[in-house]
Design a protein around this motif. Structure first.
Motif, PDB file in Angstrom:
ATOM      1  N   GLU A   3      58.154  45.471  21.525  1.00 51.88           N
ATOM      2  CA  GLU A   3      59.414  44.553  20.986  1.00 51.88           C
ATOM      3  C   GLU A   3      59.513  43.558  21.903  1.00 51.88           C
ATOM      4  OE1 GLU A   3      62.303  47.536  20.543  1.00 51.88           O
ATOM      5  OE2 GLU A   3      61.283  48.486  18.734  1.00 51.88           O
ATOM      6  N   HIS A   4      59.999  42.395  21.564  1.00 51.65           N
ATOM      7  CA  HIS A   4      60.496  41.071  22.503  1.00 51.65           C
ATOM      8  C   HIS A   4      62.160  41.233  22.470  1.00 51.65           C
ATOM      9  CE1 HIS A   4      56.407  40.211  23.157  1.00 51.65           C
ATOM     10  NE2 HIS A   4      55.880  40.502  21.824  1.00 51.65           N
ATOM     11  N   ASP A   5      62.354  40.768  23.635  1.00 56.58           N
ATOM     12  CA  ASP A   5      63.868  40.372  23.872  1.00 56.58           C
ATOM     13  C   ASP A   5      63.824  39.216  24.740  1.00 56.58           C
ATOM     14  OD1 ASP A   5      66.628  40.286  24.856  1.00 56.58           O
ATOM     15  OD2 ASP A   5      66.855  42.224  23.867  1.00 56.58           O
ATOM     16  N   ASP A   6      64.669  37.805  24.649  1.00 56.21           N
ATOM     17  CA  ASP A   6      64.444  36.971  25.207  1.00 56.21           C
ATOM     18  C   ASP A   6      65.269  37.186  26.584  1.00 56.21           C
ATOM     19  OD1 ASP A   6      63.434  35.599  23.242  1.00 56.21           O
ATOM     20  OD2 ASP A   6      65.075  34.559  22.352  1.00 56.21           O
ATOM     21  N   HIS A   7      66.196  38.129  26.484  1.00 55.39           N
ATOM     22  CA  HIS A   7      67.072  38.393  27.798  1.00 55.39           C
ATOM     23  C   HIS A   7      66.316  39.788  28.595  1.00 55.39           C
ATOM     24  CE1 HIS A   7      70.653  36.143  26.378  1.00 55.39           C
ATOM     25  NE2 HIS A   7      69.475  35.332  26.474  1.00 55.39           N
ATOM     26  N   SER A   8      65.032  40.052  28.402  1.00 52.12           N
ATOM     27  CA  SER A   8      64.509  41.068  29.046  1.00 52.12           C
ATOM     28  C   SER A   8      64.414  41.255  30.544  1.00 52.12           C
ATOM     29  CB  SER A   8      63.100  41.523  28.658  1.00 52.12           C
ATOM     30  OG  SER A   8      62.176  40.487  28.740  1.00 52.12           O
ATOM     31  N   ARG A  53      66.055  46.684  27.973  1.00 47.85           N
ATOM     32  CA  ARG A  53      66.052  47.345  26.627  1.00 47.85           C
ATOM     33  C   ARG A  53      65.804  48.905  26.513  1.00 47.85           C
ATOM     34  NH1 ARG A  53      60.507  45.396  24.639  1.00 47.85           N
ATOM     35  NH2 ARG A  53      60.153  45.492  26.895  1.00 47.85           N
ATOM     36  N   GLU A  57      61.129  51.143  23.787  1.00 51.71           N
ATOM     37  CA  GLU A  57      60.454  50.347  22.610  1.00 51.71           C
ATOM     38  C   GLU A  57      60.308  51.469  21.568  1.00 51.71           C
ATOM     39  OE1 GLU A  57      57.866  46.829  24.250  1.00 51.71           O
ATOM     40  OE2 GLU A  57      57.095  48.855  24.317  1.00 51.71           O
ATOM     41  N   ILE A  75      75.586  40.957  21.284  1.00 54.49           N
ATOM     42  CA  ILE A  75      74.040  40.730  21.180  1.00 54.49           C
ATOM     43  C   ILE A  75      73.662  39.217  21.290  1.00 54.49           C
ATOM     44  CG2 ILE A  75      73.832  42.771  19.738  1.00 54.49           C
ATOM     45  CD1 ILE A  75      73.791  41.079  17.320  1.00 54.49           C
ATOM     46  N   HIS A  76      74.454  38.334  21.276  1.00 55.96           N
ATOM     47  CA  HIS A  76      74.038  36.997  21.208  1.00 55.96           C
ATOM     48  C   HIS A  76      75.274  36.124  21.444  1.00 55.96           C
ATOM     49  CE1 HIS A  76      70.975  34.085  21.175  1.00 55.96           C
ATOM     50  NE2 HIS A  76      71.493  33.378  20.374  1.00 55.96           N
ATOM     51  N   LEU A 101      75.153  40.106  27.061  1.00 56.22           N
ATOM     52  CA  LEU A 101      74.510  41.360  26.315  1.00 56.22           C
ATOM     53  C   LEU A 101      75.318  42.577  27.044  1.00 56.22           C
ATOM     54  CD1 LEU A 101      70.807  40.450  26.367  1.00 56.22           C
ATOM     55  CD2 LEU A 101      72.524  40.299  24.483  1.00 56.22           C
TER      56      LEU A 101
END
Length: 456
Positions: free
Chosen positions: A98-103, A253, A256, A381-382, A448
């Motif tokens: 899973e990807h998250d731009d803010h990982s 996160r 996953e 969340i955004h 976040l």
């Protein structure tokens, strides 16, 4: 010449949002002889900073261990930078499920004594004499062999939310603790059993397999690329996943989803749950498992004492945090005695406990401000910077135009406002309920880590 971060996490998050690029989260490692780790570290920073690489990377004389994210359109340029080194040519990159731009929000490259804290000081130990690497299908096949013993090389809070069926899961807080424990438990099976190991991305098994061969185990195997690569191969080849639950990851996160199985329980009520969180009291920050209902009832905290703390004025909370170190020795991950569903004597003990308790009592007595009645209903969340719109996921209750709310977070502070026009799942609406994403204008940037409360 820039060799360190110059932007805060908040500034970097804003740049990521403004850029609007998809980012990839990935990890890799390599054991090699690096003569000058500091020079190597600086070369990597100079090469990666222009490519907007962010992450947590450790380098040492023995190699590199990296977990990072980067814009998808910079992927091949990034590969060129690492393959400029002979020992990283053709290296396997474990791309996240899973990807998250803010990982990750900073590029941190640190020089360490070792790339994995294993506690091994044996000069006769050869870390290159490793076990047999197995791909997903081979690993599945060996799991069916009655002469196989499968061992989870991760820590207790990782294996608790997901693991391979039938695996031995040592109840340890660190990798270095697991090595002597496993050796002692399996001492009678050094010749007659196949020792099969797995971890998140493969690096711990790389060191552990060599260690166990050094200790006389004759049949040592390891999952190539760890759970991350196993999951990719299972999906690509249509195999049955014998890993159930979630794979714990070390970015924000915290996990996953691999299968729909829930193999763990809320640490506060015992309800099936596998969502890790950190206590909302920054002076505690305990990592534990908490269901949505308990998150709402306990306002994201691990205990009623911590709930009291988060209602104190921010300056008093900062005073409470001063001098407290939130490490494994003080706050046992998922094992604190304040967690009702966990049967453990481990917890906050000694001088640190006494200091924290005294500060909490002092600040409680000092604070005479009236309590604001609020209910936790969601999380940020955004944020859309150009439109100045915050987006939240509703975990509890409901919200509509005209409601009074509080948005709270470590950087945001506590901001009260009245909700104007709302959008539910990106469409105009009058009411948002549990499970919806709700968006509305906010006169400040949300993050976040922000919590959304309904003011009663």
């Amino acid at each position: 010449m820039q060799l360190y971060n110059t932007l805060s996490a908040e500034e970097r998050a804003r740049l990521i949002d403004d850029a609007g690029k998809q980012r990839l989260t990935l990890s890799f490692y390599a054991y090699a002889r690096i003569e000058n780790p500091t020079q190597f570290r600086n070369e990597l920073f100079l090469a990666w900073n222009p490519l907007e690489v962010l992450g947590r990377i450790y380098v040492a004389h023995e190699g590199i261990n990296a977990q990072l994210s980067l814009p998808a359109d910079h992927f091949y340029a990034f590969k060129d930078t690492i393959e400029a080194y002979d020992f990283m040519k053709g290296i396997r990159l474990n791309v996240a499920v899973e990807h998250d731009d803010h990982s990750f929000l900073k590029l941190t490259i640190k020089v360490r004594d070792k790339i994995v804290a294993d506690g091994l000081e044996d000069d006769s130990f050869d870390p290159t004499n490793i076990g047999v690497h197995l791909k997903a299908k081979e690993f599945n096949d060996l799991l069916e062999d009655p002469n196989t013993i499968v061992v989870d090389m991760r820590n207790h809070y990782e294996s608790e939310i997901g693991h391979f069926t039938g695996a031995i899961k040592p109840d340890v807080d660190t990798f270095r603790e697991s090595l002597p424990i496993i050796e002692e438990q399996l001492a009678e099976h050094k010749q007659d059993k196949k020792l099969l190991m797995y971890c998140t991305g493969g690096i711990r098994c790389e060191k552990a397999s060599a260690y166990f061969k050094h200790k006389g185990f004759e049949n040592v195997y390891q999952l190539e690329g760890g759970i991350i690569e196993y999951t990719r191969q299972v999906k690509a080849e249509g195999l049955q996943s014998k890993f159930i639950g979630k794979n714990f990851v070390f970015d924000h996160r915290l996990g996953e989803r691999i299968t729909d199985d829930i193999v763990s329980n809320c640490h506060q009520c015992g309800k099936p749950c596998d969502n890790h969180t950190n206590c909302a009291n920054e002076a505690c920050h305990l990592l534990f498992i908490q269901c949505d209902e308990c998150a709402a009832n306990m306002e994201g905290c691990c205990s009623t004492e911590c709930v009291d703390v988060i209602h104190l004025p921010e300056e008093e909370q900062k005073a409470l945090r001063r001098g407290i170190k939130n490490g494994n020795m003080i706050f046992k991950k998922g094992k604190s005695e304040v967690l009702k569903y966990k049967d453990s004597a481990s917890g906050i003990t000694g001088t640190a406990a006494t200091t924290l308790e005294k500060r909490t009592k002092d600040l409680r007595a000092k604070s005479q401000e009236p309590r604001l009645k609020k209910t936790l209903i969601g999380k940020g969340i955004h944020y859309f910077p150009k439109a100045e719109i915050g987006q939240f996921y509703l975990e509890n209750g409901q919200i509509q135009s005209g409601d009074k709310i509080l948005i709270s977070g470590p950087t945001t502070g506590e901001q009260q406002l009245t909700v104007g026009e709302i959008f539910v799942n990106d469409a105009p609406a009058d009411l948002a309920i549990v499970g919806n994403t709700v968006s509305f204008k906010v006169p400040f940037r949300i993050r976040l880590s922000d919590k959304l409360y309904l003011i009663d």
